[in-house]
Motif scaffolding. Structure first.
Motif, PDB file in Angstrom:
ATOM      1  N   SER A 206      -7.504  14.890   6.238  1.00  0.00           N
ATOM      2  CA  SER A 206      -8.784  14.185   6.310  1.00  0.00           C
ATOM      3  C   SER A 206      -9.156  13.540   4.991  1.00  0.00           C
ATOM      4  O   SER A 206     -10.085  12.724   4.936  1.00  0.00           O
ATOM      5  N   GLY A 207      -8.471  13.896   3.899  1.00  0.00           N
ATOM      6  CA  GLY A 207      -8.827  13.405   2.573  1.00  0.00           C
ATOM      7  C   GLY A 207      -9.615  14.419   1.785  1.00  0.00           C
ATOM      8  O   GLY A 207      -9.965  14.174   0.621  1.00  0.00           O
ATOM      9  N   ASP A 208      -9.912  15.571   2.392  1.00  0.00           N
ATOM     10  CA  ASP A 208     -10.617  16.633   1.682  1.00  0.00           C
ATOM     11  C   ASP A 208      -9.665  17.336   0.723  1.00  0.00           C
ATOM     12  O   ASP A 208      -8.586  17.796   1.125  1.00  0.00           O
ATOM     13  N   ILE A 209     -10.048  17.413  -0.533  1.00  0.00           N
ATOM     14  CA  ILE A 209      -9.323  18.212  -1.511  1.00  0.00           C
ATOM     15  C   ILE A 209     -10.139  19.473  -1.733  1.00  0.00           C
ATOM     16  O   ILE A 209     -11.252  19.429  -2.261  1.00  0.00           O
ATOM     17  N   VAL A 210      -9.605  20.604  -1.287  1.00  0.00           N
ATOM     18  CA  VAL A 210     -10.310  21.880  -1.379  1.00  0.00           C
ATOM     19  C   VAL A 210      -9.960  22.543  -2.704  1.00  0.00           C
ATOM     20  O   VAL A 210      -8.781  22.735  -3.016  1.00  0.00           O
ATOM     21  N   LEU A 211     -10.973  22.902  -3.466  1.00  0.00           N
ATOM     22  CA  LEU A 211     -10.806  23.569  -4.764  1.00  0.00           C
ATOM     23  C   LEU A 211     -11.634  24.836  -4.750  1.00  0.00           C
ATOM     24  O   LEU A 211     -12.841  24.797  -4.495  1.00  0.00           O
ATOM     25  N   THR A 212     -11.003  25.970  -5.002  1.00  0.00           N
ATOM     26  CA  THR A 212     -11.725  27.237  -4.933  1.00  0.00           C
ATOM     27  C   THR A 212     -12.327  27.621  -6.280  1.00  0.00           C
ATOM     28  O   THR A 212     -11.818  27.245  -7.337  1.00  0.00           O
ATOM     29  N   ASP A 213     -13.415  28.380  -6.216  1.00  0.00           N
ATOM     30  CA  ASP A 213     -14.065  28.875  -7.438  1.00  0.00           C
ATOM     31  C   ASP A 213     -13.078  29.659  -8.285  1.00  0.00           C
ATOM     32  O   ASP A 213     -13.084  29.562  -9.529  1.00  0.00           O
ATOM     33  N   GLU A 214     -12.219  30.429  -7.610  1.00  0.00           N
ATOM     34  CA  GLU A 214     -11.302  31.308  -8.332  1.00  0.00           C
ATOM     35  C   GLU A 214     -10.336  30.512  -9.201  1.00  0.00           C
ATOM     36  O   GLU A 214      -9.997  30.944 -10.307  1.00  0.00           O
ATOM     37  N   LEU A 215      -9.883  29.356  -8.732  1.00  0.00           N
ATOM     38  CA  LEU A 215      -8.961  28.558  -9.529  1.00  0.00           C
ATOM     39  C   LEU A 215      -9.681  27.904 -10.708  1.00  0.00           C
ATOM     40  O   LEU A 215      -9.133  27.827 -11.814  1.00  0.00           O
ATOM     41  N   VAL A 216     -10.909  27.436 -10.478  1.00  0.00           N
ATOM     42  CA  VAL A 216     -11.686  26.843 -11.570  1.00  0.00           C
ATOM     43  C   VAL A 216     -11.908  27.867 -12.675  1.00  0.00           C
ATOM     44  O   VAL A 216     -11.717  27.588 -13.871  1.00  0.00           O
ATOM     45  N   ASN A 217     -12.288  29.078 -12.296  1.00  0.00           N
ATOM     46  CA  ASN A 217     -12.545  30.136 -13.278  1.00  0.00           C
ATOM     47  C   ASN A 217     -11.263  30.593 -13.966  1.00  0.00           C
ATOM     48  O   ASN A 217     -11.277  30.972 -15.141  1.00  0.00           O
ATOM     49  N   LEU A 218     -10.146  30.568 -13.235  1.00  0.00           N
ATOM     50  CA  LEU A 218      -8.875  31.002 -13.809  1.00  0.00           C
ATOM     51  C   LEU A 218      -8.413  30.048 -14.903  1.00  0.00           C
ATOM     52  O   LEU A 218      -7.943  30.485 -15.963  1.00  0.00           O
ATOM     53  N   LEU A 219      -8.555  28.763 -14.691  1.00  0.00           N
ATOM     54  CA  LEU A 219      -8.004  27.789 -15.631  1.00  0.00           C
ATOM     55  C   LEU A 219      -8.807  27.698 -16.927  1.00  0.00           C
ATOM     56  O   LEU A 219      -8.245  27.515 -18.005  1.00  0.00           O
ATOM     57  N   GLU A 220     -10.140  27.797 -16.831  1.00  0.00           N
ATOM     58  CA  GLU A 220     -11.005  27.726 -18.022  1.00  0.00           C
ATOM     59  C   GLU A 220     -10.730  26.475 -18.845  1.00  0.00           C
ATOM     60  O   GLU A 220     -10.809  26.482 -20.069  1.00  0.00           O
ATOM     61  N   ASP A 221     -10.350  25.402 -18.165  1.00  0.00           N
ATOM     62  CA  ASP A 221     -10.018  24.153 -18.846  1.00  0.00           C
ATOM     63  C   ASP A 221     -10.248  23.032 -17.849  1.00  0.00           C
ATOM     64  O   ASP A 221      -9.508  22.886 -16.875  1.00  0.00           O
ATOM     65  N   ASP A 222     -11.294  22.241 -18.090  1.00  0.00           N
ATOM     66  CA  ASP A 222     -11.645  21.197 -17.122  1.00  0.00           C
ATOM     67  C   ASP A 222     -10.536  20.179 -16.944  1.00  0.00           C
ATOM     68  O   ASP A 222     -10.309  19.675 -15.842  1.00  0.00           O
ATOM     69  N   LYS A 223      -9.839  19.859 -18.016  1.00  0.00           N
ATOM     70  CA  LYS A 223      -8.763  18.871 -17.894  1.00  0.00           C
ATOM     71  C   LYS A 223      -7.583  19.440 -17.105  1.00  0.00           C
ATOM     72  O   LYS A 223      -6.867  18.699 -16.423  1.00  0.00           O
ATOM     73  N   ALA A 224      -7.376  20.752 -17.174  1.00  0.00           N
ATOM     74  CA  ALA A 224      -6.351  21.378 -16.332  1.00  0.00           C
ATOM     75  C   ALA A 224      -6.787  21.340 -14.871  1.00  0.00           C
ATOM     76  O   ALA A 224      -5.961  21.180 -13.965  1.00  0.00           O
TER      77      ALA A 224
END
Length: 343
Positions: A206-224
């Motif tokens: 559908s074009g939805d890119i699903v991003l989970t909270d857990e991955l955002v918190n794991l990376l701790e780097d917005d550019k990553a």
């Protein structure tokens, strides 16, 4: 039942047996002989029928053959050997299919050919067909498919995100400002979710890119995080998920024909989407798309390297790979490939 050049020999062969006229269940004791190209019965029932008008049953290991007449009357011999001798004398030959069924070598060869056809079809024909179908598939169909899968995932796997609205907007705006590496970038919508199964990110048809909270918190780097989104945008660009769903559905459809459980195909769509294993080529295409996108926007590839390094550390920490990692090639391989590119 073919008549050959050995009818004189067949004329001297008599086969005792039972004759069922197809009208009553009574068995008539008769003797079968071949005369002048005809199968003639003598005894409690009498008839003569051209050999070409008689069907011969397939050869069996334990049971004698039966002769079936045009009016569905049947002759059953008492002895298998006598019947085989008569058929041989008339020049009767089994079809190639029957011969193959009786030959273990032919069965083994056929099975081997079937395996080869299935393997070649699965590795080459199905992917090529899925790619063609995905290109021809209307965007509305992809949208409906993706939305349906996301709804099922929301019921079974996801819960509402706990990221603040300002944090979601910050990441969405940062990614929206990036220029795609080439023209024709696919439309997308960034969707945030909290997952019960850990860090994850994937793109739906559908074009939805699903991003989970857990991955955002794991990376701790917005550019990553942006590198992750660029990777998933690469999957959308190549329609990898649509192609894999088509491939998976095709394989499942074949299994359904054999097993007869169509419900499992629909019920398995959420799991298929979440744990979809892309081919190595597909992952490399998405990695290359992400690297090109970062390069065009002046973002060091070190952030993509950090993504792989973080995922590699998570693999080592957990032993068994989490769902996101299970659906991707080993991070060490991707990291080594990226470092080779950075040289």
């Amino acid at each position: 039942m073919d008549g050959g050049a050995t009818l004189d020999e067949a004329a001297g062969t008599a086969v005792a047996g039972r004759y069922y006229d197809g009208v009553t269940s009574r068995a008539h004791r008769v003797v079968l002989r071949v005369r002048d190209g005809h199968a003639c019965l003598e005894g409690e029932a009498e008839r003569c029928t051209p050999l070409n008008d008689i069907r011969v049953s397939e050869r069996s290991t334990h049971a004698p053959r039966k002769l079936t007449f045009a009016d569905e009357a049947v002759f059953e011999p008492d002895e298998r050997g006598a019947m085989e001798a008569l058929l041989h004398a008339t020049g009767h030959r089994d079809s190639t299919v029957v011969w193959m069924q009786q030959s273990w070598r032919a069965v083994l060869a056929s099975f081997a050919m079937l395996v080869i056809v299935l393997v070649v079809g699965y590795l080459f024909v199905v992917p090529a067909g899925a790619k063609l179908v995905a290109r021809m598939l209307p965007a509305s169909v992809e949208r409906q498919l993706g939305e349906g899968v996301l709804k099922m995932l929301d019921r079974r796997v996801f819960s509402p995100t706990r990221l603040a609205a300002s944090r979601q907007e910050e990441l969405a705006q940062a990614f929206a400002q990036l220029a795609p590496p080439e023209d024709g970038a696919p439309p997308y919508r960034l969707v945030f979710r909290r997952s019960r199964i850990g860090p994850n990110a994937f793109a739906l048809p559908s074009g939805d890119i699903v991003l989970t909270d857990e991955l955002v918190n794991l990376l701790e780097d917005d550019k990553a995080v942006l590198a992750t989104l660029a990777h998933e945008l690469g999957h959308l660009h190549e329609r990898h998920m649509t192609r894999r769903l088509i491939q998976g559905s095709a394989v499942a459809a074949v299994i359904t024909v054999v097993v007869g459980d169509a419900g499992s195909l629909v019920a398995g769509l959420p799991t298929m989407a979440l744990d979809m294993r892309y081919s190595r080529d597909a992952e490399q295409e998405a990695d290359d798309y992400a690297a090109a996108m970062l390069h065009r926007n002046g973002i060091p590839l070190a952030h993509l390297e950090r993504l792989f390094a973080t995922l590699e550390g998570l693999e080592k920490e957990h032993g068994a790979m989490p769902p996101y990692l299970a659906s991707h090639p080993p991070s060490a391989e991707r990291l080594a490939r990226l470092r080779e590119r950075l040289r």
